[in-house]
Design an enzyme around this catalytic site. Sequence first.
Site, PDB file in Angstrom:
ATOM      1  N   HIS A  15      -2.685  42.396   1.366  1.00 22.61           N
ATOM      2  CA  HIS A  15      -2.281  41.095   0.911  1.00 22.61           C
ATOM      3  C   HIS A  15      -1.634  41.078  -0.379  1.00 22.61           C
ATOM      4  CE1 HIS A  15      -3.606  36.756   0.477  1.00 22.61           C
ATOM      5  NE2 HIS A  15      -3.313  36.889   1.813  1.00 22.61           N
TER       6      HIS A  15
ATOM      7  N   HIS B 139       4.470  36.699  10.713  1.00 24.62           N
ATOM      8  CA  HIS B 139       3.477  36.153  10.245  1.00 24.62           C
ATOM      9  C   HIS B 139       3.233  34.637  10.470  1.00 24.62           C
ATOM     10  CE1 HIS B 139       1.900  34.624   6.189  1.00 24.62           C
ATOM     11  NE2 HIS B 139       1.106  35.551   6.383  1.00 24.62           N
TER      12      HIS B 139
ATOM     13  N   ASP C 293      -4.728  43.896   6.220  1.00 27.74           N
ATOM     14  CA  ASP C 293      -3.908  43.079   5.198  1.00 27.74           C
ATOM     15  C   ASP C 293      -4.265  43.602   3.679  1.00 27.74           C
ATOM     16  OD1 ASP C 293      -2.323  41.509   4.088  1.00 27.74           O
ATOM     17  OD2 ASP C 293      -2.954  39.797   5.032  1.00 27.74           O
TER      18      ASP C 293
ATOM     19  N   GLU D 253       5.903  38.908   4.965  1.00 26.31           N
ATOM     20  CA  GLU D 253       5.763  37.692   4.912  1.00 26.31           C
ATOM     21  C   GLU D 253       6.245  36.863   3.425  1.00 26.31           C
ATOM     22  OE1 GLU D 253       1.477  36.850   3.366  1.00 26.31           O
ATOM     23  OE2 GLU D 253       1.310  38.392   4.509  1.00 26.31           O
TER      24      GLU D 253
ATOM     25  N   GLU E   4      -0.848  45.864   6.406  1.00 25.51           N
ATOM     26  CA  GLU E   4       0.167  44.829   5.977  1.00 25.51           C
ATOM     27  C   GLU E   4       0.365  44.643   4.304  1.00 25.51           C
ATOM     28  OE1 GLU E   4       0.306  40.167   6.541  1.00 25.51           O
ATOM     29  OE2 GLU E   4      -0.516  41.286   8.162  1.00 25.51           O
TER      30      GLU E   4
END
Length: 400
Positions: free
Chosen positions: A203, A303, A201, A253, A227
Amino acid sequence: MNKSETSPSGEVNSAMSGMEITGVELFKVPPRWMFLKITTANGLSGWGEPVVEGRADTVAAAIKELESYLIGHPANRIEDLWQIIFRGGFYRGGPILMSAISGIDQALWDIKGKALGVPIYELLGGAVRDKMKIYGWIGGDKPHDVASSAIARVEAGFKAVKMNATSEMEWIDSPAKVKEAADRLAAVREAVGDEVSIGIDFHGRVHKGMFKVLSRAMEPNHPFFIEEPVLAENNEALRAFQSFTPIPIATGERMYSRWDFKQVFNDGSVDIIQPDLSHAGGISEVKKIASMAEAYDVALAPHCPLGPISFAAALQVDFSAINAMIQETSMGIHYNKGADLLDYLKDPTVFKIDNGYVPLPKMPGLGIAIDEEKVREASRIGHSWKNPVWRNEDGSITEW
């Protein structure tokens, strides 16, 4: 046909009688979740999980404003109410309003499934699989002890894990930071072998200029996916990333409706979409997004770093969507201080992990029984969770 006989349509009509919404309650519970209970005139109730992490009170205010649309509306007319709430406001979309809709939608589907005595996936076309693969988090916000954490997850029954790639990142950062990230992934790969999938991730912490060097450094250890390689507002960069790396790219997400996903589908810039059942319009909307993704040969991996209701809702979509490949769970995630995913369930075994999978839920509605007494008790404690605010070494704000 005399009055004692019942046709199939009569059975449905009977099940749908007394479905007017009479009550709306919110419960802010540890560690950082908010639950919604909707009650109907015939005594049925359904549960939803409307929250934006760190902005729970703002979502609660949105639901309070929407309450006038809910009271008196037939709970079984889910799509009609979704459209009323979404289109009835001149301003629409975004994390707050869509998260409010999400929790309402989950609760209405829960009610309808209970009224008809079937799990929600039966109302979405039926199950396409018998079990759903899941993954768990390792390493925390600033990834550390990732190898030992990964081993613990495997011993707990997981066959897939996910970790943050980095901690704070400058717009263009040092070779040392890149090496640290690559070495962490290598340590996990060495610890768990090639049979375990490892999601990475970014993020939204990584800016466009750093993606190339980070992804290239990670390629030898074959990440399951990368991700949120950039923030959703910078999704146009994903087109270039596709031609640069063989690692599957995932995002979604912080995208809140099918309209938000249109461009990445048209661009062919993602391999995996990750809408959140508590942010992207609930079961109704995520099922539509999943179908859109299938038409573009894109996989679905919802998610879900939230609570048991959000997880249950995601699974109902997963079991009805052929392109659902894996499901995130917050079991044991580092945010869960004071309560964990299973703590608010009467029967935690509904999410029992078996060789990396959870079983097909059989109970009506969302497939879970919420321990309402425990929820009410926990809501007296509540929470005031906020995500960290990070700064670089020079004092400038950076992405968390």
